[in-house]
Design a protein around this motif. Structure first.
Motif, PDB file in Angstrom:
ATOM      1  N   SER A  26       5.403   6.957  10.676  1.00 21.07           N
ATOM      2  CA  SER A  26       5.011   5.609  10.587  1.00 21.07           C
ATOM      3  C   SER A  26       6.062   4.680  11.218  1.00 21.07           C
ATOM      4  O   SER A  26       5.734   3.698  11.505  1.00 21.07           O
ATOM      5  CB  SER A  26       5.049   5.303   8.820  1.00 21.07           C
ATOM      6  OG  SER A  26       4.043   6.422   8.469  1.00 21.07           O
ATOM      7  N   PHE A 106       0.546  -1.246  11.090  1.00 24.43           N
ATOM      8  CA  PHE A 106       0.508  -0.081  11.961  1.00 24.43           C
ATOM      9  C   PHE A 106       1.303   1.336  11.136  1.00 24.43           C
ATOM     10  O   PHE A 106       0.688   2.169  11.275  1.00 24.43           O
ATOM     11  CB  PHE A 106       0.906  -0.346  13.395  1.00 24.43           C
ATOM     12  CG  PHE A 106       0.443   0.975  14.150  1.00 24.43           C
ATOM     13  CD1 PHE A 106      -0.853   1.253  14.531  1.00 24.43           C
ATOM     14  CD2 PHE A 106       1.515   1.480  14.868  1.00 24.43           C
ATOM     15  CE1 PHE A 106      -1.124   2.409  15.223  1.00 24.43           C
ATOM     16  CE2 PHE A 106       1.130   2.658  15.878  1.00 24.43           C
ATOM     17  CZ  PHE A 106      -0.003   2.762  15.921  1.00 24.43           C
ATOM     18  N   THR A 109      -1.050   2.280   8.848  1.00 26.09           N
ATOM     19  CA  THR A 109      -2.013   3.032   9.236  1.00 26.09           C
ATOM     20  C   THR A 109      -1.600   4.317   9.522  1.00 26.09           C
ATOM     21  O   THR A 109      -2.417   5.511   9.325  1.00 26.09           O
ATOM     22  CB  THR A 109      -2.519   2.331  10.548  1.00 26.09           C
ATOM     23  OG1 THR A 109      -3.079   1.222  10.258  1.00 26.09           O
ATOM     24  CG2 THR A 109      -3.766   3.292  11.225  1.00 26.09           C
ATOM     25  N   SER A 113      -3.281   7.601   7.551  1.00 24.40           N
ATOM     26  CA  SER A 113      -4.231   8.526   8.302  1.00 24.40           C
ATOM     27  C   SER A 113      -3.674  10.000   7.970  1.00 24.40           C
ATOM     28  O   SER A 113      -4.384  10.685   7.914  1.00 24.40           O
ATOM     29  CB  SER A 113      -4.045   8.101   9.651  1.00 24.40           C
ATOM     30  OG  SER A 113      -4.670   6.850   9.765  1.00 24.40           O
ATOM     31  N   TYR A 140      -5.477   1.356  19.669  1.00 21.54           N
ATOM     32  CA  TYR A 140      -4.712   0.894  18.519  1.00 21.54           C
ATOM     33  C   TYR A 140      -3.836  -0.004  19.069  1.00 21.54           C
ATOM     34  O   TYR A 140      -3.439  -1.116  18.352  1.00 21.54           O
ATOM     35  CB  TYR A 140      -4.133   1.903  17.918  1.00 21.54           C
ATOM     36  CG  TYR A 140      -4.929   2.595  16.567  1.00 21.54           C
ATOM     37  CD1 TYR A 140      -5.952   1.813  16.014  1.00 21.54           C
ATOM     38  CD2 TYR A 140      -4.789   3.653  16.097  1.00 21.54           C
ATOM     39  CE1 TYR A 140      -6.735   2.185  14.888  1.00 21.54           C
ATOM     40  CE2 TYR A 140      -5.540   4.166  14.911  1.00 21.54           C
ATOM     41  CZ  TYR A 140      -6.705   3.531  14.255  1.00 21.54           C
ATOM     42  OH  TYR A 140      -7.137   3.787  13.178  1.00 21.54           O
ATOM     43  N   PRO A 151      -6.352  -5.218  12.197  1.00 21.30           N
ATOM     44  CA  PRO A 151      -5.387  -4.411  11.747  1.00 21.30           C
ATOM     45  C   PRO A 151      -5.196  -4.088  10.443  1.00 21.30           C
ATOM     46  O   PRO A 151      -5.109  -3.173   9.640  1.00 21.30           O
ATOM     47  CB  PRO A 151      -3.935  -4.896  12.266  1.00 21.30           C
ATOM     48  CG  PRO A 151      -4.429  -5.748  13.486  1.00 21.30           C
ATOM     49  CD  PRO A 151      -5.787  -5.961  13.078  1.00 21.30           C
ATOM     50  N   ILE A 154      -8.361  -2.235   9.150  1.00 21.81           N
ATOM     51  CA  ILE A 154      -8.205  -0.800   9.165  1.00 21.81           C
ATOM     52  C   ILE A 154      -7.256  -0.251   8.254  1.00 21.81           C
ATOM     53  O   ILE A 154      -7.660   0.940   7.745  1.00 21.81           O
ATOM     54  CB  ILE A 154      -7.384  -0.611  10.796  1.00 21.81           C
ATOM     55  CG1 ILE A 154      -8.369  -0.790  12.016  1.00 21.81           C
ATOM     56  CG2 ILE A 154      -7.004   0.788  10.723  1.00 21.81           C
ATOM     57  CD1 ILE A 154      -7.650  -1.045  13.248  1.00 21.81           C
ATOM     58  N   VAL A 155      -6.236  -0.757   7.905  1.00 22.98           N
ATOM     59  CA  VAL A 155      -5.592  -0.233   6.766  1.00 22.98           C
ATOM     60  C   VAL A 155      -6.359  -0.168   5.324  1.00 22.98           C
ATOM     61  O   VAL A 155      -6.416   0.706   4.630  1.00 22.98           O
ATOM     62  CB  VAL A 155      -4.413  -1.029   6.480  1.00 22.98           C
ATOM     63  CG1 VAL A 155      -3.518  -0.515   5.269  1.00 22.98           C
ATOM     64  CG2 VAL A 155      -3.391  -1.096   7.708  1.00 22.98           C
ATOM     65  N   ILE A 158      -8.994   2.746   5.812  1.00 22.87           N
ATOM     66  CA  ILE A 158      -8.311   4.023   5.518  1.00 22.87           C
ATOM     67  C   ILE A 158      -8.094   4.188   4.069  1.00 22.87           C
ATOM     68  O   ILE A 158      -8.393   5.268   3.445  1.00 22.87           O
ATOM     69  CB  ILE A 158      -6.991   4.172   6.190  1.00 22.87           C
ATOM     70  CG1 ILE A 158      -7.509   4.168   7.859  1.00 22.87           C
ATOM     71  CG2 ILE A 158      -6.551   5.696   6.193  1.00 22.87           C
ATOM     72  CD1 ILE A 158      -6.242   4.051   8.978  1.00 22.87           C
TER      73      ILE A 158
END
Length: 259
Positions: A26, A106, A109, A113, A140, A151, A154-155, A158
């Motif tokens: 990460s 990110f 993410t 993930s 991405y 962004p 997306i977080v 998930i």
């Protein structure tokens, strides 16, 4: 390759060594975004101009107003507010704060993930290898170097599927409450976030065996927070401008075409 059944997942405790590895990957992801946005900053589009102007006005105490000093209605308020809060914390202009925000998002993410893949695949090598395309994804990289809501969305998405996995496994009301909160955050980030609510409803109908009374109770719980919050935002928009979500361009493709 042994993939666990999607609605009967068992959440085994993740070893500390795996957590350390996920955190390391990460951090690498966050560094990639910092390096990518270092020379010229984040990419800017027409939508980005709106987000940044709203963040600046919100930081200055003018409220959720865009560059024309019109109320924000074309998108929900969460992203500009988050950018504004980070800007205040860093004592920087919103456009200078977004690279740091995107780097954090990110990294989140990649980490979330990894947790999702760990819950899905029993084989450690498989879920770790699954992170490589995420960490070095060109798509991405493009999204997370732009001043966009994607962004953050997306977080949140998930995180939603992580909680949904656990809810389908445990059927606990506490998980359902968390689901409703995450759905609310999604709706306040992008209007399309409402699809997560419908996804939850479909899962409750087709993947969970419940009595009618329990089903009604669960549907009610998952609907209250997102429903009231989203409806309040739309009411505010309509009250201020006469439109709930602002004007939209007519798509060249119908729903059937998109499907």
């Amino acid at each position: 390759m042994n993939i666990k059944d999607s609605h009967t997942l068992k959440f085994n405790k993740i070893p500390h060594s795996d957590y350390i590895l996920l955190i390391a990957m990460s951090i690498i992801g966050g560094i990639i975004i910092v390096i990518a946005t270092g020379p010229y900053g984040v990419g800017i589009s027409a939508d980005s101009v709106t987000y940044i102007s709203v963040s600046r006005n919100f930081t200055s105490g003018f409220g959720l107003l865009d560059y024309n000093m019109d109320p924000l209605i074309v998108s929900p308020p969460m992203y500009p507010i988050l950018v504004s809060l980070l800007s205040n914390l860093l004592n920087k202009d919103p456009i200078e704060s977004i690279p740091m925000l995107n780097a954090i998002l990110f990294a989140a993410t990649v980490f979330l993930s990894g947790i999702f893949l760990k819950n899905t695949f029993q084989n450690k090598a498989v879920y770790l290898l699954g992170l490589i395309p995420i960490l070095f994804s060109a798509s991405y990289l493009r999204v997370f170097t732009m001043a966009w809501t994607e962004p953050l969305f997306i977080v949140i998405t998930i995180g939603y599927f992580l909680i949904l996995q656990k809810y389908l496994d445990t059927k606990r009301l506490s998980q359902l409450v968390w689901l409703s909160i995450v759905i609310t955050l999604a709706c306040l980030t992008r209007y399309v976030g409402i699809t997560l609510y419908f996804c939850t409803i479909i899962c409750q109908i087709f993947l969970i065996n419940q009595t009618i009374s329990d089903r009604i109770k669960h549907l009610t719980i998952v609907s209250i927070i997102p429903g009231l919050t989203f409806a309040s935002w739309l009411f505010r928009n309509n009250f201020l401008t006469g439109s709930m979500t602002g004007s939209r361009m007519i798509s060249n493709y119908s729903l059937v075409d998109n499907l």
